[in-house]
Design an enzyme around this catalytic site. Sequence first.
Site, PDB file in Angstrom:
ATOM      1  N   GLU A  55      46.000  40.911  32.555  1.00 45.85           N
ATOM      2  CA  GLU A  55      45.109  41.655  31.673  1.00 45.85           C
ATOM      3  C   GLU A  55      45.703  43.061  31.548  1.00 45.85           C
ATOM      4  O   GLU A  55      46.025  43.691  32.566  1.00 45.85           O
ATOM      5  CB  GLU A  55      43.702  41.739  32.273  1.00 45.85           C
ATOM      6  N   LYS A  85      44.024  46.625  40.788  1.00 52.18           N
ATOM      7  CA  LYS A  85      44.285  47.551  39.692  1.00 52.18           C
ATOM      8  C   LYS A  85      43.195  48.611  39.580  1.00 52.18           C
ATOM      9  O   LYS A  85      43.476  49.762  39.265  1.00 52.18           O
ATOM     10  CB  LYS A  85      44.397  46.777  38.366  1.00 52.18           C
ATOM     11  N   ARG A 139      46.402  34.964  47.174  1.00 48.83           N
ATOM     12  CA  ARG A 139      46.874  36.283  46.731  1.00 48.83           C
ATOM     13  C   ARG A 139      47.823  36.860  47.757  1.00 48.83           C
ATOM     14  O   ARG A 139      47.737  36.538  48.937  1.00 48.83           O
ATOM     15  CB  ARG A 139      45.706  37.283  46.668  1.00 48.83           C
TER      16      ARG A 139
HETATM   17  P1  ATP Z   1      43.638  43.025  40.178  1.00 47.08           P
HETATM   18  O1  ATP Z   1      42.718  42.426  41.176  1.00 47.08           O
HETATM   19  O2  ATP Z   1      44.688  43.881  40.756  1.00 47.08           O
HETATM   20  O3  ATP Z   1      42.930  43.706  39.052  1.00 47.08           O
HETATM   21  P2  ATP Z   1      43.872  40.760  38.542  1.00 47.08           P
HETATM   22  O4  ATP Z   1      43.883  39.415  39.140  1.00 47.08           O
HETATM   23  O5  ATP Z   1      42.633  41.166  37.896  1.00 47.08           O
HETATM   24  O6  ATP Z   1      44.406  41.788  39.592  1.00 47.08           O
HETATM   25  P3  ATP Z   1      45.436  40.079  36.291  1.00 47.08           P
HETATM   26  O7  ATP Z   1      46.084  40.958  35.329  1.00 47.08           O
HETATM   27  O8  ATP Z   1      44.292  39.262  35.826  1.00 47.08           O
HETATM   28  O9  ATP Z   1      45.006  40.968  37.503  1.00 47.08           O
HETATM   29  O10 ATP Z   1      46.507  39.166  37.026  1.00 47.08           O
HETATM   30  C1  ATP Z   1      47.507  38.440  36.362  1.00 47.08           C
HETATM   31  C2  ATP Z   1      47.933  37.319  37.260  1.00 47.08           C
HETATM   32  O11 ATP Z   1      48.415  37.830  38.491  1.00 47.08           O
HETATM   33  C3  ATP Z   1      46.792  36.394  37.587  1.00 47.08           C
HETATM   34  O12 ATP Z   1      47.237  35.065  37.450  1.00 47.08           O
HETATM   35  C4  ATP Z   1      46.447  36.723  38.990  1.00 47.08           C
HETATM   36  O13 ATP Z   1      45.927  35.603  39.659  1.00 47.08           O
HETATM   37  C5  ATP Z   1      47.787  37.176  39.571  1.00 47.08           C
HETATM   38  N1  ATP Z   1      47.584  38.104  40.668  1.00 47.08           N
HETATM   39  C6  ATP Z   1      46.859  39.245  40.672  1.00 47.08           C
HETATM   40  N2  ATP Z   1      46.859  39.824  41.875  1.00 47.08           N
HETATM   41  C7  ATP Z   1      47.621  39.042  42.674  1.00 47.08           C
HETATM   42  C8  ATP Z   1      48.001  39.101  44.047  1.00 47.08           C
HETATM   43  N3  ATP Z   1      47.596  40.085  44.854  1.00 47.08           N
HETATM   44  N4  ATP Z   1      48.787  38.104  44.530  1.00 47.08           N
HETATM   45  C9  ATP Z   1      49.210  37.127  43.738  1.00 47.08           C
HETATM   46  N5  ATP Z   1      48.882  37.009  42.445  1.00 47.08           N
HETATM   47  C10 ATP Z   1      48.093  37.950  41.907  1.00 47.08           C
HETATM   48 MG    MG Z   2      42.089  39.244  36.528  1.00 47.11          MG
END
Ligand code: ATP
Ligand code: MG
Length: 551
Positions: free
Chosen positions: A34, A270, A260
Amino acid sequence: MSNTDAPKNFIRQIIDKDLAAGLHQQVVTRFPPEPNGYLHIGHAKSICLNFGIAEDYDGLCQLRFDDTNPEKESQEYVAAISRDVSWLGYKWAGDIRYASSYFQQIHDCAVELIRKGLAYVDLSTPEQIREMRGWAQQPGTASEYREQTPEKALELFTQMKNGDFPDGGAVLRAKIDLASPNMNMRDPVLYRVRRATHHQTGDTWCIYPMYDFTHPISDALEGVTHSLCTLEFEDHRPLYDWVIDNCTLPARPRQYEFARLNLNYTVTSKRKLKQLVDEGHVSGWDDPRMPTIAGLRRRGYTPASLRRFCDMVGVARADSVVDMSMLEAAIRDDLNQHASRAFCVLRPVKVVIDNWEEGHEEMLTAPLHPQNEAMGTRQIPMTREVYIDREDFREEANKKFKRLVLGDEVRLRYGYVIRANEVIRDADGEITEIRCTYDPDTLGKNPEGRKVRGVIHWVSVARSQACEVRLYDRLFTAANPDKPEQGEGFLDAINPASLTVLTDCRVEENLRGVVPETRFQFEREGYFATDADSTDEKMVFNLTVGLRESF
Ligand code: ATP
Ligand code: MG
């Protein structure tokens, strides 16, 4: 960069089975960020997993922005994320994709569900909807709108789309199961009204689909075969499958969840990283202390070291916290092999060599890498006045101090042996000069009958370059900043001493003009990278990592 010899993680085992069963001609994955912030090291794990699988199976990996929250998203983040993925060394298949470019198809899926009696427009307030959803042991209750006819639902949904409702005034909900133990299945919201200008679609839409509705449809439209996400989406999988089962779509993707990446001494959210930036705790998303890809890059990490780290971490279904020292080891190994060596004196004090002829210069030759001759050599000018580090000199010391001591000898690395004879002080008693003599018969050989204490690095006064060196420590003092031993939240765990700026350093003049992100081992000090702020007048270097593990 292919990692075909990596042990097969559970996702690769599933793919092997699917391919053996003839389920797919080609594996298609996607990385779906995102655009509401910069990528962090956790995302690197997801990127390496998705792109790595596509590479190893001769498949495709797409980059798709999951952009359904226009208020929080921006083109700046789109650009930064694309840049980071490329920098890591991956190429997405075709153009960058956006969930928002499927808004029409997603809308059409909503209409299909309405026509099938599987979705309805709820005009209850958000609070009422929340209350009616119940809780774990308490089934939800039906809103008065649940039994509306498809015709009525379609009419209301069209009104939603046309802007006849204020923000929050109506939602489209799936009609699934209010008694489900899985809260995500209790008639989840599929669409909401939001008057926000979208970074891709402008003001075309005032209704936006929810993530859980958008994601399976986008995956199916792109022919994604294996939709890999983190474990918190496990409870969303039944809804993912429900959407795929009930909408007419060209493919049947499947969702698989993995753990994760969590790293100690930092945060990987983020939202929290944005707070660090917005509140000025760091200089920006690419502050070298940040666990963002942009920050690690500026700090001096290489793409190869981050990919290697992700390999080392592996992919499993069990949540765990990875030690920061593992990330540091990955870059240290890389730089130890590949970084050119150089001398940089961090806290200079002047040494005057009284028996060296005024104005005389001698070029000394030093290897760029002591174990790798192929990297070649560098020339270091020796002059009457040189700088050494203040910490490499003592007026008195026992034999354990392998550096320069008054009345004793030390070797200037790749140069001569010098003896300290006298110190000169300023009015405050601070040493401003060390008067020495050198032994001309010690270049490349030991003096006869004496043992020198050790070897120290140095640079010529006249023929060295002024620079600033930024030393970094961990951004947080607590291993788990989310639960600091003291204080309430992660901000209380910020390390007040995470940055030390040394403004008065001197580096070999050979380094003048190197571009940002050039990496070096400053001998005896650590690994450093040229910062983006560096200019020819004032070079700036960031400490990437120390020579050895310090924690
Ligand atoms: P955040 O919690 O930092 O906001 P998010 O999951 O909301 O992260 P996205 O932009 O939706 O962020 O993530 C894009 C992809 O990266 C998704 O498939 C998510 O599952 C993966 N992802 C995010 N954080 C991690 C992590 N700590 N380890 C592995 N994969 C991750
Ligand atoms: Mg997300």
